[in-house]
Enzyme design. Structure first.
Site, PDB file in Angstrom:
ATOM      1  N   GLU A  54      47.692  33.789  37.315  1.00  0.00           N
ATOM      2  CA  GLU A  54      46.708  33.682  38.393  1.00  0.00           C
ATOM      3  C   GLU A  54      46.684  32.298  39.024  1.00  0.00           C
ATOM      4  O   GLU A  54      46.892  31.291  38.357  1.00  0.00           O
ATOM      5  CB  GLU A  54      45.324  34.018  37.836  1.00  0.00           C
ATOM      6  CG  GLU A  54      44.253  34.180  38.895  1.00  0.00           C
ATOM      7  CD  GLU A  54      43.073  34.984  38.360  1.00  0.00           C
ATOM      8  OE1 GLU A  54      43.073  36.209  38.562  1.00  0.00           O
ATOM      9  OE2 GLU A  54      42.177  34.385  37.739  1.00  0.00           O
ATOM     10  N   LYS A  56      43.956  30.037  40.842  1.00  0.00           N
ATOM     11  CA  LYS A  56      42.568  29.824  41.256  1.00  0.00           C
ATOM     12  C   LYS A  56      42.219  28.351  41.103  1.00  0.00           C
ATOM     13  O   LYS A  56      42.587  27.705  40.135  1.00  0.00           O
ATOM     14  CB  LYS A  56      41.597  30.709  40.478  1.00  0.00           C
ATOM     15  CG  LYS A  56      41.501  30.486  38.991  1.00  0.00           C
ATOM     16  CD  LYS A  56      40.431  31.404  38.403  1.00  0.00           C
ATOM     17  CE  LYS A  56      40.439  31.339  36.882  1.00  0.00           C
ATOM     18  NZ  LYS A  56      39.469  32.269  36.295  1.00  0.00           N
ATOM     19  N   LYS A 116      42.865  39.109  44.405  1.00  0.00           N
ATOM     20  CA  LYS A 116      41.700  39.052  43.521  1.00  0.00           C
ATOM     21  C   LYS A 116      40.492  38.745  44.406  1.00  0.00           C
ATOM     22  O   LYS A 116      40.355  37.634  44.910  1.00  0.00           O
ATOM     23  CB  LYS A 116      41.917  37.965  42.460  1.00  0.00           C
ATOM     24  CG  LYS A 116      40.897  37.947  41.338  1.00  0.00           C
ATOM     25  CD  LYS A 116      41.313  38.874  40.210  1.00  0.00           C
ATOM     26  CE  LYS A 116      40.379  38.760  39.017  1.00  0.00           C
ATOM     27  NZ  LYS A 116      40.549  37.519  38.256  1.00  0.00           N
ATOM     28  N   GLU A 165      38.565  47.179  37.436  1.00  0.00           N
ATOM     29  CA  GLU A 165      38.072  46.316  36.339  1.00  0.00           C
ATOM     30  C   GLU A 165      36.743  46.813  35.802  1.00  0.00           C
ATOM     31  O   GLU A 165      35.819  47.088  36.569  1.00  0.00           O
ATOM     32  CB  GLU A 165      37.919  44.889  36.867  1.00  0.00           C
ATOM     33  CG  GLU A 165      37.308  43.924  35.864  1.00  0.00           C
ATOM     34  CD  GLU A 165      37.136  42.534  36.450  1.00  0.00           C
ATOM     35  OE1 GLU A 165      38.177  41.923  36.794  1.00  0.00           O
ATOM     36  OE2 GLU A 165      35.997  42.061  36.574  1.00  0.00           O
ATOM     37  N   ASN A 186      37.634  43.381  31.415  1.00  0.00           N
ATOM     38  CA  ASN A 186      37.274  41.968  31.500  1.00  0.00           C
ATOM     39  C   ASN A 186      36.511  41.592  30.237  1.00  0.00           C
ATOM     40  O   ASN A 186      35.453  42.148  29.955  1.00  0.00           O
ATOM     41  CB  ASN A 186      36.416  41.716  32.745  1.00  0.00           C
ATOM     42  CG  ASN A 186      36.279  40.241  33.055  1.00  0.00           C
ATOM     43  OD1 ASN A 186      36.271  39.411  32.150  1.00  0.00           O
ATOM     44  ND2 ASN A 186      36.150  39.902  34.320  1.00  0.00           N
ATOM     45  N   GLU A 216      41.787  41.155  30.580  1.00  0.00           N
ATOM     46  CA  GLU A 216      41.516  40.019  31.465  1.00  0.00           C
ATOM     47  C   GLU A 216      40.492  39.070  30.844  1.00  0.00           C
ATOM     48  O   GLU A 216      39.565  39.520  30.189  1.00  0.00           O
ATOM     49  CB  GLU A 216      40.944  40.520  32.801  1.00  0.00           C
ATOM     50  CG  GLU A 216      41.732  41.623  33.475  1.00  0.00           C
ATOM     51  CD  GLU A 216      40.945  42.219  34.638  1.00  0.00           C
ATOM     52  OE1 GLU A 216      40.062  41.545  35.189  1.00  0.00           O
ATOM     53  OE2 GLU A 216      41.205  43.382  34.978  1.00  0.00           O
ATOM     54  N   SER A 217      40.665  37.799  31.103  1.00  0.00           N
ATOM     55  CA  SER A 217      39.736  36.720  30.699  1.00  0.00           C
ATOM     56  C   SER A 217      39.850  36.373  29.215  1.00  0.00           C
ATOM     57  O   SER A 217      39.916  37.241  28.357  1.00  0.00           O
ATOM     58  CB  SER A 217      38.274  37.064  31.004  1.00  0.00           C
ATOM     59  OG  SER A 217      38.077  37.184  32.377  1.00  0.00           O
TER      60      SER A 217
END
Length: 260
Positions: A54, A56, A116, A165, A186, A216-217
């Site tokens: 990703e 960001k 995203k 998600e 997530n 995710e995360s």
């Protein structure tokens, strides 16, 4: 009001303003609108690592993560590293992203690109297609079942992959439908920002095998991926772990080599 509620309120204002200023046919006339998209879900099914890297600059939970690297270098670095796909944050207020980031990434790598974003309107899906995305993200927590169906079916008609998600069992049950390609869990609690891989483990058994499972995360180690693979996860979205370094591409390369 949690952070997600605040983001959605601001996003509605932003999209309403854009709709007044930029008509949809502008997106439909871009060169990217007619390009053949690359399927992230197909790539993940055959990938040895499943890394979605990703880009960001900041996040509500961590403030500034990295606002010095440029997206051209990161996109090329992620592709060279062997990432399976690239996620690009396009929310400006909370994540420091821009729609142009998507175009710049598209021009500098041939990875499938995930836009995203907090999608709350069909307009944003057409926008994603016009700006070179291959995949859109839908967040179950901010959408009704009818919206998930409407948005995912529109995306599929544009040959975009759909990643849905979820954060809990309730969101998962309302979301499962044929117009999705991937189901992402997530691991971050959006109310407390606590992260736990147990969320992915618990929900994995409830996700039908027709969908590519993505975690995710909170994935910052090789061990976390090895822990999750037996639960059927084929995709792993990693952002902060790479972006907090001076060279996200090199960090991704080192991480992916360690997985193989």
């Amino acid at each position: 009001m949690n952070i997600l509620d605040k983001i959605v309120i601001d996003k509605r204002k932003e999209v309403d303003l854009k709709k007044e200023l930029i008509p949809i046919d502008i997106f439909e006339r871009t060169p990217y609108f007619e390009r053949k998209t690359i399927s992230l879900s197909k790539k993940l099914r055959t990938s040895q690592t499943g890394i979605i890297a990703e880009f960001k600059r900041k996040s509500p939970s961590k403030s500034v993560i990295n606002n010095t690297v440029n997206i051209e270098d990161v996109a090329m670095g992620y592709e060279h590293a062997g990432a399976c796909g690239m996620s690009v944050l396009t929310d400006e207020i909370y994540f420091g992203g821009f729609l142009d980031d998507l175009i710049i990434a598209r021009e500098n790598c041939s990875l499938p690109l995930l836009r995203k974003e907090f999608i709350i309107d069909e307009y944003q899906i057409l926008e994603a297609k016009g700006f070179g995305a291959d995949v859109i993200l839908l967040i179950a927590a901010i959408l009704t079942k009818a919206e998930i169906k409407q948005f995912s079916e529109l995306a599929k008609s544009l040959n975009l992959d759909v990643l849905l998600e979820v954060h809990n069992e309730e969101e998962l049950h309302k979301s499962i439908m044929p117009s999705l390609d991937m189901l992402g869990v997530n691991n971050r609690n959006l109310k407390t920002f606590d992260v736990s891989l147990e969320t992915s483990k618990t929900l994995s058994t409830l996700i039908p095998n027709d969908f590519v499972k993505i975690s995710e995360s909170g994935i910052s180690s090789i061990e976390a991926i090895k822990e999750l693979k037996p639960y059927g996860y084929q995709g792993f979205l990693i952002g902060e772990n790479f972006m907090k370094t001076n060279n996200p591409g090199a960090s991704a390369s080192q991480f992916i080599k360690s997985l193989l």
